[in-house]
Motif scaffolding. Structure first.
Motif, PDB file in Angstrom:
ATOM      1  N   TYR A   1     -40.417  -5.433 -11.366  1.00  0.00           N
ATOM      2  CA  TYR A   1     -41.309  -6.529 -11.731  1.00  0.00           C
ATOM      3  C   TYR A   1     -42.764  -6.065 -11.815  1.00  0.00           C
ATOM      4  O   TYR A   1     -43.578  -6.685 -12.487  1.00  0.00           O
ATOM      5  CB  TYR A   1     -41.208  -7.665 -10.709  1.00  0.00           C
ATOM      6  N   VAL A   2     -43.062  -4.977 -11.101  1.00  0.00           N
ATOM      7  CA  VAL A   2     -44.435  -4.459 -11.079  1.00  0.00           C
ATOM      8  C   VAL A   2     -44.695  -3.544 -12.262  1.00  0.00           C
ATOM      9  O   VAL A   2     -45.731  -3.637 -12.929  1.00  0.00           O
ATOM     10  CB  VAL A   2     -44.706  -3.694  -9.763  1.00  0.00           C
ATOM     11  N   THR A   3     -43.749  -2.666 -12.542  1.00  0.00           N
ATOM     12  CA  THR A   3     -43.988  -1.581 -13.499  1.00  0.00           C
ATOM     13  C   THR A   3     -43.521  -1.854 -14.926  1.00  0.00           C
ATOM     14  O   THR A   3     -43.977  -1.200 -15.855  1.00  0.00           O
ATOM     15  CB  THR A   3     -43.297  -0.297 -13.002  1.00  0.00           C
ATOM     16  N   LYS A   4     -42.615  -2.817 -15.119  1.00  0.00           N
ATOM     17  CA  LYS A   4     -42.005  -2.963 -16.435  1.00  0.00           C
ATOM     18  C   LYS A   4     -42.316  -4.277 -17.147  1.00  0.00           C
ATOM     19  O   LYS A   4     -42.243  -4.359 -18.351  1.00  0.00           O
ATOM     20  CB  LYS A   4     -40.483  -2.810 -16.316  1.00  0.00           C
TER      21      LYS A   4
ATOM     22  N   LYS B   1     -53.107  -6.748  -5.913  1.00  0.00           N
ATOM     23  CA  LYS B   1     -51.908  -6.505  -6.712  1.00  0.00           C
ATOM     24  C   LYS B   1     -52.178  -5.659  -7.961  1.00  0.00           C
ATOM     25  O   LYS B   1     -51.252  -5.076  -8.529  1.00  0.00           O
ATOM     26  CB  LYS B   1     -51.240  -7.821  -7.098  1.00  0.00           C
ATOM     27  N   LYS B   2     -53.437  -5.552  -8.367  1.00  0.00           N
ATOM     28  CA  LYS B   2     -53.780  -4.724  -9.513  1.00  0.00           C
ATOM     29  C   LYS B   2     -53.492  -3.241  -9.248  1.00  0.00           C
ATOM     30  O   LYS B   2     -53.302  -2.462 -10.177  1.00  0.00           O
ATOM     31  CB  LYS B   2     -55.253  -4.904  -9.860  1.00  0.00           C
ATOM     32  N   ALA B   3     -53.462  -2.881  -7.955  1.00  0.00           N
ATOM     33  CA  ALA B   3     -53.242  -1.479  -7.599  1.00  0.00           C
ATOM     34  C   ALA B   3     -51.781  -1.159  -7.319  1.00  0.00           C
ATOM     35  O   ALA B   3     -51.442  -0.003  -7.069  1.00  0.00           O
ATOM     36  CB  ALA B   3     -54.100  -1.119  -6.371  1.00  0.00           C
ATOM     37  N   PHE B   4     -50.895  -2.171  -7.357  1.00  0.00           N
ATOM     38  CA  PHE B   4     -49.495  -1.936  -7.020  1.00  0.00           C
ATOM     39  C   PHE B   4     -48.853  -0.910  -7.951  1.00  0.00           C
ATOM     40  O   PHE B   4     -48.131  -0.015  -7.498  1.00  0.00           O
ATOM     41  CB  PHE B   4     -48.698  -3.252  -7.093  1.00  0.00           C
ATOM     42  N   ALA B   5     -49.078  -1.032  -9.241  1.00  0.00           N
ATOM     43  CA  ALA B   5     -48.447  -0.151 -10.220  1.00  0.00           C
ATOM     44  C   ALA B   5     -48.839   1.295  -9.979  1.00  0.00           C
ATOM     45  O   ALA B   5     -48.020   2.215 -10.169  1.00  0.00           O
ATOM     46  CB  ALA B   5     -48.818  -0.564 -11.639  1.00  0.00           C
ATOM     47  N   ASP B   6     -50.074   1.532  -9.578  1.00  0.00           N
ATOM     48  CA  ASP B   6     -50.539   2.910  -9.339  1.00  0.00           C
ATOM     49  C   ASP B   6     -49.825   3.534  -8.132  1.00  0.00           C
ATOM     50  O   ASP B   6     -49.519   4.735  -8.153  1.00  0.00           O
ATOM     51  CB  ASP B   6     -52.044   2.929  -9.098  1.00  0.00           C
TER      52      ASP B   6
END
Length: 261
Positions: A96-99, A254-259
């Motif tokens: 849900y975070v990356t795709k 949450k903006k940094a979750f993908a990193d």
């Protein structure tokens, strides 16, 4: 947020509940059977074996003590079930975070919804036991108990947002949280009333929002009393502040979750 994503929350909640009982023969019926079995166990262990009394009272019979204990556990379990899951909520749903573009904050709402469904089932079991024991139910619970659930839900949701975000960056957090929840279990008046706590420690106990939540739940369900409004609004105020701060923290981080993931 809840209204905007209502259909999505409903679908995820249904899936979350079904996954909990996936592969079991009785399925969702375990949600009904488990609180009945646990109430019987609490009655036997604490009342028959330990012969526990409620505070200084000598008039509390064996089954009444089990009901007092069960009320505390119903509301504490809403809190503990969600909080113990929270550090791993985002990590368990990395897709849900990356795709996709997904409102990640609703994952905590789904976890809370799951806990509330099971709590309400336990509450029905409790009310049936109260009706059998006392012959009547305080019908004020129709509007008073939702107020108690509001307080515990705000508290739980706010902390869940904070911990689910923090769990992305600190992978060992789940071990620490499990210890804290166990400590809090004994620091919350579940097995004992607040009046059993020495006077000098009651102020500290009062700062725990769960204290007011559980004590008021007992007053309403078992003692046919109105809530202690001072406790209630203190708990509600603290819970509301925690919910606002937890949501703000989640939105910011949450903006940094993908990193990280």
């Amino acid at each position: 947020m809840i209204i905007k994503n209502y259909d999505l929350i409903k679908q995820l909640l249904k899936r979350d509940i079904l996954l909990r009982y996936k592969g079991s023969m009785l399925g969702f019926f375990w949600a009904i059977i488990q609180p009945i079995i646990m109430l019987a166990v609490y009655t036997f262990v604490f009342s028959v074996i330990f012969q526990a009394k409620w505070g200084m009272s000598e008039s509390t019979n064996q089954f009444e003590y089990a009901l007092l204990l069960f009320v505390g556990l119903i509301f504490f379990n809403v809190f503990s079930d969600v909080i113990n899951r929270s550090p791993g909520i985002i990590i368990a749903n990395t897709s849900y975070v990356t795709k996709v573009v997904f409102p990640l904050e609703i994952l905590s709402i789904v976890a809370l919804g799951n806990a509330l469904v099971h709590s309400l089932i336990s509450l029905v079991v409790l009310l049936i036991a109260v009706l059998i024991t006392y012959g009547s139910i305080n019908w004020n619970i129709v509007y008073l108990i939702p107020m108690i659930y509001l307080s515990v839900s705000l508290l739980t949701l706010g902390l869940s947002w904070f911990l689910s975000s923090l769990g992305v960056f600190i992978r060992d957090l789940n071990y620490l949280i499990s210890i804290i929840v166990q400590v809090l279990f004994f620091m919350t008046p579940i097995f004992y009333p607040v009046t059993a706590v020495p006077e000098e420690f009651r102020l500290v106990m009062g700062l725990n929002p769960l204290t007011g939540i559980i004590e008021n739940a007992r007053n309403i369900i078992l003692f046919n009393e109105m809530p202690n409004w001072k406790w209630y609004f203190t708990s509600l105020g603290i819970s509301f502040i925690i919910a606002i701060l937890g949501y703000a923290w989640f939105k910011k981080t949450k903006k940094a979750f993908a990193d990280v993931l």
